[in-house]
Design a protein around this motif. Structure first.
Motif, PDB file in Angstrom:
ATOM      1  N   LYS A  32      40.100 -78.378  98.619  1.00 44.81           N
ATOM      2  CA  LYS A  32      41.099 -79.428  98.830  1.00 44.81           C
ATOM      3  C   LYS A  32      42.536 -78.950  98.626  1.00 44.81           C
ATOM      4  O   LYS A  32      43.252 -79.427  97.733  1.00 44.81           O
ATOM      5  N   VAL A  76      34.916 -75.926 105.158  1.00 46.91           N
ATOM      6  CA  VAL A  76      33.524 -75.817 104.706  1.00 46.91           C
ATOM      7  C   VAL A  76      32.826 -77.148 104.969  1.00 46.91           C
ATOM      8  O   VAL A  76      33.331 -78.206 104.634  1.00 46.91           O
ATOM      9  N   ILE A  77      31.659 -77.072 105.602  1.00 44.60           N
ATOM     10  CA  ILE A  77      30.828 -78.267 105.832  1.00 44.60           C
ATOM     11  C   ILE A  77      29.592 -78.128 104.932  1.00 44.60           C
ATOM     12  O   ILE A  77      29.224 -77.016 104.549  1.00 44.60           O
ATOM     13  N   GLY A  78      28.951 -79.252 104.610  1.00 42.77           N
ATOM     14  CA  GLY A  78      27.973 -79.257 103.526  1.00 42.77           C
ATOM     15  C   GLY A  78      26.641 -78.563 103.720  1.00 42.77           C
ATOM     16  O   GLY A  78      25.574 -79.149 103.507  1.00 42.77           O
ATOM     17  N   GLN A  83      34.007 -77.262  90.720  1.00 43.56           N
ATOM     18  CA  GLN A  83      33.870 -77.147  92.168  1.00 43.56           C
ATOM     19  C   GLN A  83      32.952 -75.991  92.557  1.00 43.56           C
ATOM     20  O   GLN A  83      33.112 -74.870  92.063  1.00 43.56           O
ATOM     21  N   ARG A 135      28.859 -82.556 114.010  1.00 45.40           N
ATOM     22  CA  ARG A 135      28.785 -82.986 112.610  1.00 45.40           C
ATOM     23  C   ARG A 135      29.368 -84.392 112.465  1.00 45.40           C
ATOM     24  O   ARG A 135      30.411 -84.710 113.047  1.00 45.40           O
TER      25      ARG A 135
END
Ligand code: G1P
Length: 297
Positions: free
Chosen positions: A193, A205-207, A231, A255
């Protein structure tokens, strides 16, 4: 031979406050896209990627999630009696092998990194995946399967990555790219962030993650970072420059951010349109809606 990734962590302890009042009574992960709960999409994707052990990091009020994965003998009996073979199939597709699921409580909401750390004893010393069920990824091949295939070549740590509009980058973990090889990038920095002016790129970044056990060791010593939370991004960033690399993987697929209402609604429409039995009705409705809006302009 590289050790296969067979364990996945699903952090599902969040309160889901964005979906209040629904989440007063049901976990966010049980909310449905058409007729399948969010968590089912994540499980199906993990299975496709060869995951055999499913570790849920939960919290108080998530018992519906445990019930969801239980066998349902009464329902089965009823369906059998009425000879509803199709529904029986649907029901059975949600069943998991005995002992394949473990639940760990995260007692305090200290962040994603902390949630992953809670599962450390079940992971022990092997590579593992992390799936954030809020990120629903629709693709011909599951995102995690794509990553597992790429990981066989690279090893190290890998995060799913996607370009986002620059003004949105501060909602994500963001990659600082060392070498851009197309679908794969090697990473020289990662920021959780970042402030808009400090984002190293707009590659977010995607989960979905494949991580080395050393990330769990980093998490044991990880201080709170962005938002005062422990984090995961920071613990992965510590692996940069180490023996094994850190990679971003641009996946193929769409996504949906199902942690937001708008993303959830978009996913609902998309998955509805993908169903043969719903497509025509839904499309007719959407066409009508668009025409009415246009006429009103
Ligand atoms: C988490 C991660 C973040 C990642 C995002 C993807 O953030 O911390 O690095 O970009 O998921 O959805 P969250 O959305 O939980 O705040």
């Amino acid at each position: 031979m590289r050790k296969k990734v067979t364990k996945a962590i699903f952090p599902v302890a969040g309160l889901g406050t964005r979906f209040l009042p629904a989440t007063k009574a049901i976990p966010k992960e049980i909310m449905t896209l058409v007729d399948r709960p969010l968590i089912q999409y994540a499980i199906d994707e993990a299975r496709e990627a060869g995951i055999k052990e499913f570790i849920f990091v939960t919290s108080r009020g998530k018992s519906a999630l445990e019930d969801y994965f239980d066998h349902a003998p009464q329902l089965e009996q009823e369906l059998r009696k009425k000879d509803k073979k199709d529904l029986m199939q649907v029901l059975k597709s949600t069943y998991m092998d005995s002992g394949a699921i473990a639940y760990i409580r995260q007692h305090r909401a200290l962040g994603l990194g902390h949630a992953v750390h809670c599962a450390r004893r079940l992971i022990a010393n092997e590579p593992f995946a992390v799936i954030l069920p809020d990120d629903v990824i629709d693709g011909e091949q599951g995102c995690l399967k794509q990553m597992v295939d790429a990981y066989e070549e690279t090893g190290g740590c890998m995060v799913a990555a996607m370009e986002v509009p620059p003004e949105k980058a501060s909602s994500y973990g963001v990659l600082d790219v060392a070498d851009d090889m197309g679908s794969l990038v090697s990473v020289k920095g990662m920021v959780e962030k970042p402030k808009a002016e400090e984002a190293p790129s707009n590659l977010a970044v995607i989960g979905r993650y494949i991580l080395t056990p050393s990330v769990l060791r980093n998490l044991s010593k990880q201080d709170a970072g962005a938002g005062g939370e422990i984090q995961l991004t920071d613990a992965i960033a510590k692996e940069i420059g180490g023996e094994q690399g850190v990679y971003g993987f641009r996946f193929r697929g769409q996504r949906y951010d199902c942690g937001s209402k708008s993303g959830f609604l978009q996913a609902t429409v998309a998955f509805g349109l993908a169903r043969d039995e719903l497509r025509d009705d839904l499309m007719a409705y959407l066409d009508e809606l668009a025409a009415t809006r246009k006429a009103a302009e």
